[in-house]
Design a protein around this motif. Structure first.
Motif, mmCIF file in Angstrom:
data_model
loop_
_atom_site.group_PDB
_atom_site.id
_atom_site.type_symbol
_atom_site.label_atom_id
_atom_site.label_comp_id
_atom_site.label_asym_id
_atom_site.label_seq_id
_atom_site.Cartn_x
_atom_site.Cartn_y
_atom_site.Cartn_z
ATOM 1 N N UNK B 355 -5.272 -3.422 1.595
ATOM 2 C CA UNK B 355 -4.290 -4.127 1.090
ATOM 3 C C UNK B 355 -2.703 -3.351 1.120
ATOM 4 N N UNK B 356 -1.935 -4.158 1.019
ATOM 5 C CA UNK B 356 -0.562 -3.263 1.210
ATOM 6 C C UNK B 356 0.341 -3.662 0.131
ATOM 7 N N UNK B 357 1.130 -2.540 -0.388
ATOM 8 C CA UNK B 357 2.394 -2.804 -1.211
ATOM 9 C C UNK B 357 3.543 -2.369 -0.614
ATOM 10 N N UNK B 358 4.604 -3.078 -0.502
ATOM 11 C CA UNK B 358 5.924 -2.930 -0.104
ATOM 12 C C UNK B 358 6.821 -2.470 -1.447
ATOM 13 N N UNK B 359 7.249 -1.313 -1.392
ATOM 14 C CA UNK B 359 8.137 -0.867 -2.755
ATOM 15 C C UNK B 359 9.605 -1.366 -2.514
ATOM 16 N N UNK B 360 10.089 -2.463 -2.960
ATOM 17 C CA UNK B 360 11.524 -2.697 -2.844
ATOM 18 C C UNK B 360 12.426 -1.795 -3.589
ATOM 19 N N UNK B 361 11.820 -1.746 -4.900
ATOM 20 C CA UNK B 361 12.361 -0.780 -5.733
ATOM 21 C C UNK B 361 11.450 0.504 -5.587
ATOM 22 N N UNK B 362 11.965 1.596 -5.432
ATOM 23 C CA UNK B 362 11.042 2.728 -5.466
ATOM 24 C C UNK B 362 11.260 3.487 -6.665
ATOM 25 N N UNK B 363 12.392 3.753 -7.314
ATOM 26 C CA UNK B 363 12.605 4.097 -8.794
ATOM 27 C C UNK B 363 13.115 2.955 -9.574
ATOM 28 N N UNK B 364 12.609 2.790 -10.460
ATOM 29 C CA UNK B 364 11.359 3.153 -11.129
ATOM 30 C C UNK B 364 10.000 3.016 -10.597
ATOM 31 N N UNK B 365 9.209 3.895 -10.620
ATOM 32 C CA UNK B 365 7.854 3.893 -9.605
ATOM 33 C C UNK B 365 7.119 2.977 -10.552
ATOM 34 N N UNK B 366 6.298 1.939 -9.578
ATOM 35 C CA UNK B 366 5.447 0.820 -10.342
ATOM 36 C C UNK B 366 4.248 1.698 -10.919
ATOM 37 N N UNK B 367 4.607 2.312 -11.944
ATOM 38 C CA UNK B 367 3.227 3.300 -12.458
ATOM 39 C C UNK B 367 2.038 2.230 -12.886
ATOM 40 N N UNK B 368 2.627 1.191 -13.615
ATOM 41 C CA UNK B 368 1.829 0.491 -14.502
ATOM 42 C C UNK B 368 0.588 -0.102 -13.327
ATOM 43 N N UNK B 369 1.221 -0.457 -12.339
ATOM 44 C CA UNK B 369 0.569 -1.320 -11.265
ATOM 45 C C UNK B 369 -0.435 -0.171 -10.569
ATOM 46 N N UNK B 370 0.130 0.877 -10.419
ATOM 47 C CA UNK B 370 -0.636 1.845 -9.593
ATOM 48 C C UNK B 370 -1.841 2.216 -10.265
ATOM 49 N N UNK B 371 -1.768 2.388 -11.732
ATOM 50 C CA UNK B 371 -3.001 2.768 -12.558
ATOM 51 C C UNK B 371 -3.862 1.820 -12.650
ATOM 52 N N UNK B 372 -3.632 0.473 -12.634
ATOM 53 C CA UNK B 372 -4.370 -0.581 -12.633
ATOM 54 C C UNK B 372 -5.161 -0.461 -11.162
ATOM 55 N N UNK B 373 -4.637 -0.302 -10.151
ATOM 56 C CA UNK B 373 -5.152 -0.235 -9.031
ATOM 57 C C UNK B 373 -6.243 0.769 -8.544
ATOM 58 N N UNK B 374 -5.833 1.882 -9.251
ATOM 59 C CA UNK B 374 -6.516 3.271 -9.118
ATOM 60 C C UNK B 374 -8.025 3.016 -10.015
ATOM 61 N N UNK B 375 -7.885 1.976 -10.754
ATOM 62 C CA UNK B 375 -9.255 1.649 -11.529
ATOM 63 C C UNK B 375 -10.177 0.910 -10.407
ATOM 64 N N UNK B 376 -9.564 0.222 -9.569
ATOM 65 C CA UNK B 376 -10.284 -0.653 -8.742
ATOM 66 C C UNK B 376 -10.667 -0.459 -7.311
#
Lengths: 294, 429
Positions: B355-376
């Protein structure tokens, strides 16, 4: 030993209208030249009867940099050396406003030197008041680009070896249209110069030679602030229209003061408007800021 | 999910209904790029109004960014020439005389950044552009902009560094400088366009964010996007929604420049209206008066940080594709988000669930989403033209829950998709 002076409750500071009284007392040392210089500025603004809503003060960093914080005007305390570019942006955005840069010699001429000469070159319509105490005072008295040769400072402990800038020459040769120098002793003449500078269209420059008794005078054993004022009294030579190439300030020698330059030249914004009108004719949409319609 | 995020973002920015913002999304954000561009809607070509060159154009990313700024109402531009950003300044200098704006080429980047802050306080939308070395020079006054909470936009067309580096070749190695480049503690918002079309759109978005959150906004583009020429569709002006500056509604004497509000975003005070306010780069209270102690520092800095953190869900804009059932999620921003497409296609053809994520905003970093994905997921990959900058955030947020990989290099050229493919293969092992 302190002396308590009884004051009637209704007595007001004579410059109350122009000072942020909720920030007084200020941080400046007793006998610092900034007190009289700010008073001269306040008197100039009163005498000009300007709409004070339309006057802004911009300062950099240092003892003089604190002026913006004490004047009851729209006032901006910016970064070290960058008061002039900030003021340029503000003035171009609001050409109807009088924008006054009030800062010190180290701020304006050393770290901000490039901005000083280029803004003078463009003849941007701002007034620059430079309080020259020959030293970096806020940081403890280090050598400045204005320190006279042989003067001792915290970082020239054996006397300064470098040639200093001659500020009126620098301003005039860079393109300023109004150049004057007075000392903190010449309050009325200084007030007149500040009035003329504010009224002048274009880049106007006033140098104020001012005593720093805490550092410059102490490190050079020149006595008190009062002794320095006496020195200015005895050694200032008024020479209006003097050749700016001949107004260097040497260590404890004669100080040439006066109005050195007062000429007419189109301002930056006039030049931009005229140039674009020549090229684009009626299609040109002149830039005039938002004229306060925000 | 990404579409929803974008709608919510636009609604919150523009205070319009979700339906209106959906329409607006379709118009000003006409595609989810990642390589294959699809313009979903054909624009009606019509005569340009004063500011907006409505119609289809063939523009490079720098010219497109300039047009975006102009469409957003930018009327003051101060800049200093530096490759590869200069085309933005050049375009603005040609366009401004006919639309009532003013361009000034300053003596250096320190002055450019100072001047746009002054102009912004004068009530004019202002902007500058630069690249690596100039970005370094702007950092002090960028910090002043953060401290004075001054709306403005700064574009960094990234080139190879450090020092003079590679003036004419791309890099993405200023990302941590964007985050932490000025001294002190603060939060930033940084956007990264993948194409000239997005350069146009994100320039408008950056101005909207700057007015909404009252702070300088960074557009961290790169030489490749900046000098890449593609079709750019500029919508009619009435379809571009702008966030205008919020000024105080309190009278002089009762309003302060950093008034504490529920949303932590203080309304600005206008100059020349008798407010006679004071603002300073020193630590200050809500009156703008300098207060030199730890307590004031805590309040002031904390608010600068919380102002962004409190709104992080509205600010973060990421676009996801094939993430739901992915074993591996690959993240990128700017040109790297396009360059990775062939690698992803190849890996997916081989049956690797990427899967892919394009970050239109780099800062602030999408911390919440990355933490969710790291679990999966099994692995997370960051593609960027540096040796690990935004990757560090990815790795931190993964927190050991999945493997993390960097597909990075020192810049000077975009990635070879083959190298990204190899990283995917390694992650899939």
């Amino acid at each position: 030993m302190s002396i308590q002076v009884e004051r009637p409750a209704e007595e007001k500071h004579p410059k109350e209208k122009l000072l942020r009284m909720d920030r007084i007392p200020h941080i400046w040392c007793p006998t610092c030249g900034l007190g009289t210089t700010v008073t001269a500025m306040a008197s100039a603004l009163e005498q000009l009867e300007l709409d004070l809503n339309n006057v802004a003060v911009v300062s950099g960093i240092g003892c003089t940099g604190r002026v913006a914080g004490y004047m009851k005007l729209d006032s901006f305390h910016t970064t070290h050396g960058r008061a002039i570019p900030f003021a340029l942006g503000l003035q171009i955005a609001r050409p109807d406003m009088k924008v006054i840069v009030f800062s010190g010699d180290g701020d304006l001429i050393s770290i901000g030197g490039n901005h000083f000469i280029h803004t003078a070159r463009r003849n941007v319509d701002i007034t620059v008041i430079c309080v020259n105490n020959f030293i970096y005072a806020m940081t403890g008295g280090q050598v400045a680009p204005t320190t006279p040769i042989t003067a001792r400072t915290a970082t020239s402990p054996f006397g300064n070896y470098e040639h200093p800038f001659n500020l009126p020459l620098l301003a005039a040769s860079s393109g300023a249209v109004y150049v004057a120098r007075w000392t903190a002793l010449h309050i009325r003449r200084l007030t007149t110069a500040i009035k003329e500078a504010i009224t002048k269209k274009g880049f106007s420059f006033v140098e104020v030679v001012a005593p720093c008794s805490t550092l410059y005078a102490r490190l050079n054993k020149l006595g008190t602030g009062l002794d320095l004022m006496r020195f200015y009294h005895d050694n200032s030579v008024i020479k209006h229209g003097a050749d700016v190439r001949e107004v260097d300030v040497d260590y404890q020698s004669k100080i040439v003061v006066g109005k050195f330059l007062d000429i007419e030249k189109p301002t930056y914004i006039d030049c931009v408007n005229d140039g674009n009108k020549r090229v684009f004719g009626d299609k040109y949409k002149p830039y005039g800021g938002n004229h306060g319609d925000n | 999910m990404p579409r929803v995020t974008t709608h919510r973002l636009l609604s919150s920015l523009m205070n319009v209904s979700t339906a209106t913002s959906a329409k607006c999304f379709a118009l000003i954000l006409p595609y989810f790029a990642c390589g294959s561009r699809k313009v979903r809607r054909r624009y009606q070509l019509k005569a340009s109004s004063d500011n907006v060159l409505t119609g289809s154009h063939y523009l490079d990313g720098n010219h497109a960014a300039a047009e975006g700024a102009i469409a957003a109402g930018c009327k003051f531009f101060a800049g200093y020439p530096i490759t590869p950003s200069t085309e933005i300044a050049e375009r603005v200098s040609r366009r401004f005389p006919l639309i009532g704006g003013i361009f000034i080429q300053m003596e250096d980047e320190l002055a450019s950044m100072g001047a746009i802050l002054g102009a912004s306080w004068g009530g004019v939308k202002s902007m500058s552009c630069t690249s690596g070395p100039g970005f370094s020079l702007m950092m002090e006054n960028f910090g002043l902009g953060i401290m004075l909470e001054t709306p403005c936009v700064l574009v960094n067309v990234q080139r190879g560094g450090p020092s003079t580096g590679l003036p004419t070749l791309p890099g993405q190695a200023d990302m941590m400088q964007a985050r932490w480049g000025s001294h002190g503690d603060y939060e930033v918002i940084a956007l990264a366009p993948v194409s000239p079309q997005e350069s146009f759109e994100l320039a408008i978005h950056a101005f909207n964010l700057s007015e909404k959150y009252r702070m300088p906004i960074l557009i961290m583009t790169d030489e490749c996007v900046g000098h890449m020429t593609e079709k750019v569709v500029i919508p009619p002006p009435e379809e571009i929604e702008l966030v205008e500056r919020r000024y105080t509604d309190k009278p002089a004497g009762k309003a302060w420049p950093f008034e504490l509000t529920d949303d932590l975003i203080s309304p600005m005070l206008p100059v020349g209206k008798g407010y006679k306010f004071h603002i300073t780069g020193l630590t200050h209270d809500e009156r703008g008066y300098p207060i030199i102690n730890a307590e004031a520092q805590e309040k002031n800095v904390r608010r600068l940080i919380d102002k962004v953190n409190k709104h992080v869900d509205e600010i973060i804009w990421i676009e996801e594709k094939d993430v739901e059932d992915a074993d591996i999620v690959i993240m990128a921003y700017g040109i790297s988000a396009r360059v990775m497409q062939p690698a992803i296609t190849k890996a997916r053809k081989e049956g690797i669930k990427v899967g892919q994520i394009k970050m239109v905003t780099v800062w602030p970093f999408p911390e919440k989403r990355v933490r969710e994905l790291a679990d999966k997921v099994k692995a997370l990959i960051m593609v960027e033209m540096n040796y690990g900058q935004v990757f560090l955030e990815l790795d931190r947020c993964a927190a050991g829950k999945c493997r993390t990989y960097l597909a990075g290099h020192a810049g000077g050229t975009v990635h070879d998709p083959e190298n990204i493919y190899n990283t995917i293969k390694e992650a899939a092992k």
